[in-house]
Write a protein that holds these residues in place. Structure first.
Motif, mmCIF file in Angstrom:
data_model
loop_
_atom_site.group_PDB
_atom_site.id
_atom_site.type_symbol
_atom_site.label_atom_id
_atom_site.label_comp_id
_atom_site.label_asym_id
_atom_site.label_seq_id
_atom_site.Cartn_x
_atom_site.Cartn_y
_atom_site.Cartn_z
ATOM 1 N N ALA A 19 1.753 3.518 -20.959
ATOM 2 C CA ALA A 19 2.810 2.944 -21.790
ATOM 3 C C ALA A 19 2.785 3.622 -23.146
ATOM 4 O O ALA A 19 1.882 3.382 -23.944
ATOM 5 C CB ALA A 19 2.611 1.439 -21.942
ATOM 6 N N PRO A 43 9.450 3.397 -24.793
ATOM 7 C CA PRO A 43 10.611 2.590 -25.166
ATOM 8 C C PRO A 43 11.778 3.411 -25.706
ATOM 9 O O PRO A 43 12.918 2.937 -25.719
ATOM 10 C CB PRO A 43 10.060 1.638 -26.236
ATOM 11 N N THR A 62 10.124 -0.221 -20.863
ATOM 12 C CA THR A 62 8.920 -0.912 -21.300
ATOM 13 C C THR A 62 8.334 -1.711 -20.144
ATOM 14 O O THR A 62 9.015 -2.024 -19.175
ATOM 15 C CB THR A 62 9.210 -1.876 -22.472
#
Length: 425
Positions: free
Chosen positions: A152, A177, A210
């Motif tokens: 992430a 993101p 996300t």
């Protein structure tokens, strides 16, 4: 005469370089260095590269020159409180230490995932900041190939780590993101190039995505994404940037940066904490004045070393009331000319200055089809703010002086041929 007592909180790049500089000064001091990790100072830049791949081990990355006779090292120790008026700190065991000068060099800590994580999955949701973090990641991935790792965050750490894990034989999914990876660091054009490089190398790159939930599912993790689908993975690695490790200072009277990037300790150009005698800060935990006077945090190894040496010089000047040569061989790196490099699947990128402050960009070497190319970035007044080279470090480094003085594009056009880049900025 009683020796001056100096306390350094943090044994990373900034703290260890300050200790080394103080020792090199030859001044008779009583210096204590407190570090949260139970390790001698080491090169933290290797934790997601050579140490993760196994190319080096922990013994190889311990910093040389840290055997400083007469200096006390309290490793594996946390500081819990500070009274800046008396320069007294309290340790987690309740002991207190008072000093004539205190250097705060506590670094930064990774941002946590905002996703919901169930208890059964928590041990396999990792971060990557320390050597211990690397050991955990290796144990769950490289030591148990083939494995699927979901990362992430496609910033510097996430991008570098994806390449290392892919090379080791892992399947890698990289989420971010933002629509483009590292756009603030690299600008629109090179961010597009990075996205293409990820996919060409074999990374499952998923921008504008996300993670919303992570649950244990038998021997794997079930990773749910905001776009509605889910993945099975062995490990999830949070790589969403860092925040200054200064939470323990809230309410202490130490001035902390507010706004969009809060938490850093506000210092002057010599690393003195604003408004507090005998208090200093350096490295990722500090925000130094930029050319525009606004506080700026530089999260890079070279800047931390430079700031540590600058802090040591200021401490000696303030304690002894005389000029010090400490730090003169490695001057402070101002935010305007800070530089660092990274590798994207084997290609070196060199970043100089502050590309994020630019509103337009121009090629200064080659083009997107060239094996090496570079771009310069300009602000609304058409003054250069930074440059990025993809395999073209020389073209970028030649602009160091121009970036430091914020040269106008018209001045640079007499020295180089610029080719405008189209598209949105």
């Amino acid at each position: 005469m009683m020796r001056k007592r100096i306390l350094i909180i943090g044994a990373g790049a900034a703290g260890s370089s300050a200790a080394q500089a103080l020792h090199q000064s030859g001044t008779d001091l009583e210096v204590t260095v407190i570090g949260a990790e139970n390790l001698a100072p080491y090169n933290r830049t290797t934790v997601n590269k050579g140490l993760l791949s196994g190319a080096v081990d922990l013994e190889n990355i311990i910093l040389p020159g840290m055997d400083l006779p007469g200096y006390a090292w309290q490793l594996g120790t946390n500081v819990t409180a500070l009274d800046p008026s008396t320069r007294t700190v309290e340790l987690e065991n309740g002991a207190t230490i008072e000093a004539d000068a205190v250097l705060l060099a506590t670094g930064a800590e990774p941002r946590a995932l905002t996703a919901a994580v169930d208890d059964g999955a928590r041990s396999r949701v990792l971060r990557l900041r320390s050597a211990a973090d690397t050991q955990r990641l290796r144990a769950l991935t490289i030591a148990n190939l083939p494995g699927h790792v979901v990362i992430a965050g496609a910033g510097l750490i996430g991008t570098e780590t994806a390449a290392v894990l892919l090379e080791a034989g892992c399947q890698v999914t990289l989420t971010d993101p933002s629509p483009l990876p590292m756009r603030n660091h690299l600008g629109h054009t090179i961010a597009q190039w990075v996205a293409t490089a990820h996919r060409t190398a074999g990374v499952d790159f998923r921008p504008a995505t996300t993670i919303t939930e992570i649950r244990a599912a038998d021997e794997a993790l079930l990773v749910s994404l905001a776009v509605g689908n889910s993945l099975h993975a062995a490990v999830v690695l949070a790589s969403l940037g860092v925040t200054p490790a200064t939470g323990w200072l809230e309410g202490s009277g130490i001035p902390l940066q507010a706004g969009r990037r809060p938490g850093a300790i506000l210092v002057d150009q010599d690393q003195r904490v604003e408004g507090l005698s005998g208090m200093y800060a350096a490295g990722d935990a500090a925000a130094v004045p930029g050319l525009d006077g606004k506080p700026a945090r530089i999260e890079h190894w070279g800047a931390a070393i430079s700031q540590g040496r600058s802090a040591a010089a200021a401490i000696l000047r303030d304690l002894h009331g005389e000029p010090s040569e400490v730090g003169s061989t490695q001057p402070l790196i101002p935010p305007a000319t800070a530089s660092y490099s990274t590798y994207v699947h084997g290609t070196k990128l060199t970043i100089l200055g502050s590309p994020a402050n630019g509103v337009r960009e121009q090629f200064i070497l080659g083009n997107l089809d060239s094996p090496r190319f570079a771009l310069a970035f300009f602000d609304a007044e058409d003054r250069i703010t930074g440059a990025v080279g993809v395999g073209g470090a020389r073209a970028v480094n030649q602009l160091r002086s121009a970036i430091a003085r914020r040269a106008h594009a018209a001045e640079l056009e007499t020295e180089a041929s610029f080719e405008p880049v189209g598209g949105p900025q």
